[in-house]
Structure formats: structure tokens, C-alpha cells
Design a protein around this motif. Structure first.
Motif, PDB file in Angstrom:
ATOM      1  N   GLY A 200       7.693 -56.191   6.099  1.00 26.60           N
ATOM      2  CA  GLY A 200       8.739 -57.167   5.793  1.00 26.60           C
ATOM      3  C   GLY A 200      10.062 -56.476   5.514  1.00 26.60           C
ATOM      4  N   ASN A 201      11.125 -57.048   6.060  1.00 28.92           N
ATOM      5  CA  ASN A 201      12.450 -56.442   5.877  1.00 28.92           C
ATOM      6  C   ASN A 201      12.946 -56.552   4.436  1.00 28.92           C
ATOM      7  N   GLY A 202      12.411 -57.530   3.710  1.00 28.83           N
ATOM      8  CA  GLY A 202      12.806 -57.679   2.317  1.00 28.83           C
ATOM      9  C   GLY A 202      12.144 -56.637   1.432  1.00 28.83           C
ATOM     10  N   ILE A 203      10.853 -56.382   1.669  1.00 31.28           N
ATOM     11  CA  ILE A 203      10.126 -55.465   0.781  1.00 31.28           C
ATOM     12  C   ILE A 203      10.288 -54.005   1.181  1.00 31.28           C
ATOM     13  N   PHE A 344      11.466 -49.715  18.220  1.00 36.91           N
ATOM     14  CA  PHE A 344      11.318 -51.147  18.450  1.00 36.91           C
ATOM     15  C   PHE A 344      10.990 -51.872  17.141  1.00 36.91           C
ATOM     16  N   PHE A 345      10.039 -51.311  16.412  1.00 33.62           N
ATOM     17  CA  PHE A 345       9.549 -51.920  15.173  1.00 33.62           C
ATOM     18  C   PHE A 345      10.669 -52.165  14.160  1.00 33.62           C
ATOM     19  N   VAL A 346      11.577 -51.193  14.039  1.00 31.98           N
ATOM     20  CA  VAL A 346      12.606 -51.323  13.005  1.00 31.98           C
ATOM     21  C   VAL A 346      13.628 -52.427  13.325  1.00 31.98           C
ATOM     22  N   LYS A 347      13.584 -52.938  14.575  1.00 25.26           N
ATOM     23  CA  LYS A 347      14.514 -54.013  14.935  1.00 25.26           C
ATOM     24  C   LYS A 347      13.914 -55.401  14.696  1.00 25.26           C
ATOM     25  N   LEU A 348      12.600 -55.469  14.441  1.00 26.28           N
ATOM     26  CA  LEU A 348      11.935 -56.768  14.340  1.00 26.28           C
ATOM     27  C   LEU A 348      12.360 -57.515  13.075  1.00 26.28           C
ATOM     28  N   GLU A 351      10.507 -63.030  11.107  1.00 25.95           N
ATOM     29  CA  GLU A 351       9.924 -64.062  11.984  1.00 25.95           C
ATOM     30  C   GLU A 351       9.137 -63.407  13.111  1.00 25.95           C
ATOM     31  N   ASP A 352       9.721 -62.338  13.704  1.00 29.24           N
ATOM     32  CA  ASP A 352       9.006 -61.618  14.772  1.00 29.24           C
ATOM     33  C   ASP A 352       7.685 -61.071  14.247  1.00 29.24           C
ATOM     34  N   LEU A 353       7.732 -60.437  13.073  1.00 33.96           N
ATOM     35  CA  LEU A 353       6.525 -59.834  12.500  1.00 33.96           C
ATOM     36  C   LEU A 353       5.464 -60.902  12.217  1.00 33.96           C
ATOM     37  N   ASN A 354       5.927 -62.056  11.685  1.00 32.79           N
ATOM     38  CA  ASN A 354       4.992 -63.162  11.426  1.00 32.79           C
ATOM     39  C   ASN A 354       4.339 -63.631  12.722  1.00 32.79           C
ATOM     40  N   GLN A 355       5.170 -63.753  13.760  1.00 28.93           N
ATOM     41  CA  GLN A 355       4.636 -64.234  15.036  1.00 28.93           C
ATOM     42  C   GLN A 355       3.609 -63.246  15.605  1.00 28.93           C
ATOM     43  N   LEU A 356       3.948 -61.963  15.563  1.00 26.13           N
ATOM     44  CA  LEU A 356       3.050 -60.955  16.153  1.00 26.13           C
ATOM     45  C   LEU A 356       1.717 -60.927  15.427  1.00 26.13           C
TER      46      LEU A 356
END
Lengths: 393, 56
Positions: A200-203, A344-348, A351-356
Motif C-alpha cells: 500500500g502506498n499509504g503504509i 513497474f511495481f512502484v508505479k502501481l 486501486e491497481d494493487l487491490n485489483q491485482l
């Protein structure tokens, strides 16, 4: 004071100790330097390592291992999780080590193979003859010491200087380093069976939070964030935030900080009379931050190549080319792939992470390896992963 | 000038790895700053505990 030997290894982490051991076993006179007074301490590591992969390199002693896990559980920002079994979870899942014991154990193996180990001895520069390195100058318990040797192996970690002294630019850009903080936590909420990863980008912007169990409700709870998204003290601040939400009653028994290179393979890891190993050579997996096994593998190769070069008398960069070729053949491709995944991962977005991760919810992935999982992910999320299509084969 | 708060510093060496002028050194339990430091501040961003600061 001065002394002479065939190879000086700078740094007694797993890479340096394996290099020293391999070179000593091949008959060289080896000196292994450690700047700290205690090998393996303070720890700068989450201590996860693949079970099978470690056993292929060295026979694991029971006292090295704090805990064994069944697998990895990965959490999306929305809390959805997926589980991977231990043997498929990659190089960082299987054992959780006790690095203080492990590192000392490997240094002991080097010593038993014949290497001279010197602690509280810090390399401060390269000795040079006609412009070419011929050993190191060091400070040993506050006294100068010169060690002449045709070969220097730099296993001096993320803060490596050996490469830079030899003209190899190993400076890490902020986008190619993860800055990390970790607590050793005891809490009834610790999952003793699984290594857990929280995205998560927040944590943890551009990284992840981990909880690696060390037995009996004890775990390394830590996080890494991308250097380019960090600010002063941010790693520690975010870890405290995570503790509040996930382990509010957790008791902290130890504090660990550090940084991981995530630059992928660098252009050159050799110079005349010099080879770099492990974090110093930026041989760390850019996606996971795991670097124990790659350091050990490369260390062994460096030790073997040192023996050949010393006996042939050609310690030039050209003479050490076998090291460059062999480690790149073993791990170069996977590190390069991992670097692309990381970029690639650091750009997600969250929402992208949740979808994947959500897309894998109905799939039976427990028995899949990383590559198999990627194939399924690509099938389910072709648009999101289009950039990675060349890696999905 | 670059200052290191040695009461905060956990001597991990992250700052050393990113220093573009090779001006920092991790000596066991403290960071040494050499005269080559250009006060660019890159190291302050990476520090996991916020021990580094460029002061006017």
C-alpha cells in the motif's frame, strides 16, 4: 604495521565469509576484515531466506534458524490476501534466520577453512602500486595497518567504499535504494506460520511492510520505502503508524534500521585486483530486497576466481572476468527481471494493487511459483500488466 | 553544514550508499563527514531515523 597475504576480503557478512571460505579452501592465504567488533551485530536485515536455496549453498545449522514458515501471505491495501506455499514463495520465504548467529557461523567456517579473521579492523583505502590496487590500508583498533595482497574482495555492504576506491561508481540513486526500519515485536497477533507482506502506498510507498515470525509470537515487523519517496525519518515514522494499526499491544524488543540497494545489476563489479560481492556489488533482488543468497553465491564464485587468478598471476580486470561472467550467468538475468518488476511495481496505485490481488482470489495459486502466478495475473489483468508482457513467458 | 545527531543515528550506513561525493563513512557506531561534503542533502532524505540535517 604491515602484513601480506593472497586475498583480503573486506566485510564479514554472508558474501564476504563465503568468499573467504572458498578462497581458503582453494589454498590461498586469506584475511577477512570486519570493521565491527562483533560479526553479525547490529543486524540490518529482515532475516528471511529460502529453505531449499540456502541448503544448496551451505548445510544450515539448527542454531542459525529462528523459525520455519509454511508460506507467504500477501495483503492488498484493502485487506484482501493471497497465500503462497513456502517452496514457491521465492528466495525470501522458508526460514527466518538469527543473523547474529548465522553470520558468525559463516565467518567461523571461513576461519576453519584457514582464513585469518580480524575484527574491529576497517579498510580505509586501497594500497596501489603503479596505479593498480595491491591490498588495503586499514585501521585496526585505532592503529594503522597495511595488508598487501594481489586481490581485494569488497563485500562491504550497502555503504561499500571498495568499489568507489577502485573507480567503480556504486553510488545509489534515491530511486534505487529502499530505506528500512524494523522492530522485533512480541504480540499475540503475530502469525507464527506465515511470512506476511502488506502492500500500500499509504503504509509503505514504493515498498512493503513485512512480518517475519521468529517463533512463539515474536516477529521482525518492518518496512522498506523507496528512497525517492522518503523524507528524513520517514521509515521509522511509518513503522510506528503500522504498529498502531496492526500490533497496537506489541512490545518492541529491538530496533533495526538499514537500507537495501534496488538498482539491479551494475555495469561492472570488477577492476584490476578488485571484485565486489553482495550488497556492495548491488546484487540484491530489487523487488524483494533479499540479498543473502545472491551474496553467498557470488562470494563463492569470487573466492574460486581469486584462487585461479592468483595462481595464474593475472589479477587484472581481464583476468577476473570469469567472476563477472559466472555471477551474471547464475543470477544476472533474474536480478534484471526483478528490477523491471520493481520499476513497474512502484508505479502501481492502491486501486491497481487491490485489483491485482483481488483477481487472484478465486484462483488456486497456493501451489504456483512466482512465474506461474504472474501468468495467471496477466491473463486476468492484461490491460494493467501490458507493460510486462515481455516478461510473461 | 551537514550535522549528524549521534543520539538519533542508528549507524545503518544508508546515507553512505547514496552520497554522491563519497564524503560519508560509517565507522562502527558513528558517521564521519569529510570536508568533501557539498551539503546536497540527499543523505538527509534517506535516513530512516532522521538523524541528518543540513544546517545553515
Amino acid at each position: 604495521m604491515s602484513m601480506k597475504c593472497d586475498v583480503v576480503v573486506v566485510g564479514a557478512g554472508p558474501g564476504g565469509s563465503m568468499a573467504a571460505k572458498a578462497a581458503a579452501q582453494a589454498g590461498l592465504r586469506v584475511t577477512l576484515l570486519e570493521k565491527r567488533q562483533e560479526i553479525g551485530d547490529p543486524v540490518r536485515c529482515a532475516e528471511g531466506v529460502g529453505k531449499r536455496a540456502l541448503s544448496q549453498i551451505v548445510k544450515p545449522e539448527p542454531e542459525w534458524i529462528a523459525a520455519e514458515v509454511k508460506g507467504a501471505r500477501i495483503y492488498a491495501p484493502d485487506g484482501t490476501s493471497i497465500v503462497m506455499s513456502e517452496d514457491k514463495g521465492g528466495a525470501e520465504v522458508g526460514y527466518v534466520l538469527e543473523r547474529k548467529v548465522f553470520d558468525r557461523g559463516l565467518a567461523m567456517e571461513a576461519a576453519r577453512a584457514g582464513a585469518k579473521v580480524m575484527v574491529k579492523t576497517r579498510a580505509i583505502g586501497l594500497l596501489k602500486k603503479d596505479g593498480a590496487p595491491c591490498g588495503v590500508s586499514a585501521m585496526r583498533i585505532g592503529e594503522p595497518l597495511e595488508i598487501e595482497a594481489p586481490i581485494v574482495i569488497g563485500a562491504d555492504g550497502v555503504e561499500s567504499k571498495v568499489g568507489r576506491w577502485a573507480g567503480i561508481d556504486t553510488t545509489l540513486k534515491l530511486k534505487d535504494i529502499e530505506t528500512c526500519a524494523q522492530f522485533l515485536v512480541t504480540d499475540t497477533r503475530v502469525d507464527d506460520q506465515y511470512c506476511e507482506f502488506f502492500l500500500g502506498n499509504g503504509i509503505a510507498p514504493g515498498g512493503y511492510v513485512w512480518s517475519f515470525p521468529k517463533g512463539e509470537k515474536l516477529a521482525n515487523v518492518g518496512l522498506g520505502i523507496l528512497g525517492s519517496r522518503s523524507k528524513p525519518g520517514e521509515a521509522t515514522r511509518l513503522l510506528k503508524e503500522f504498529m498502531k494499526s496492526h500490533f497496537p499491544n506489541g512490545k518492541v524488543l529491538e530496533m533495526v534500521v538499514g537500507a537495501d540497494p534496488c538498482s539491479g545489476p551494475i555495469e561492472s563489479t570488477t577492476a584490476d585486483g578488485v571484485m565486489l560481492v553482495g550488497d556492495a556489488a548491488r546484487q540484491t533482488d530489487p523487488l524483494t530486497g533479499g540479498g543473502i543468497l545472491t551474496a553467498m553465491q557470488s562470494g563463492i564464485i569470487a573466492g574460486e576466481v581469486a584462487a585461479k587468478a592468483v595462481s595464474s598471476g593475472d589479477v587484472s580486470k581481464e583476468g577476473l572476468k570469469e567472476y563477472e561472467d559466472r555471477w551474471r550467468a547464475d543470477i544476472g538475468k533474474s536480478l534484471a527481471r526483478s528490477y523491471e518488476f520493481k520499476e513497474f511495481f512502484v508505479k502501481l496505485t492502491d486501486e491497481d494493487l487491490n485489483q491485482l490481488i483481488g483477481s487472484l482470489n478465486k484462483e488456486d495459486i497456493a501451489k504456483m511459483d512466482l512465474r506461474g502466478m504472474l501468468r495467471v495475473l496477466f491473463r486476468l489483468n492484461p490491460r494493467l500488466l501490458w507493460e510486462l508482457r515481455h516478461l510473461v513467458v | 553544514m551537514l550535522t549528524v545527531n549521534r543520539y538519533k543515528c542508528c549507524y545503518c550506513g544508508a546515507c553512505v550508499g547514496v552520497c554522491p561525493t563519497c564524503s560519508l563513512e560509517l565507522v562502527e557506531t558513528f558517521i564521519e563527514v569529510s570536508a568533501d561534503c557539498k551539503e546536497c542533502g540527499i543523505c538527509t532524505k534517506i535516513c530512516p531515523v532522521g538523524a541528518l540535517e543540513v544546517k545553515a
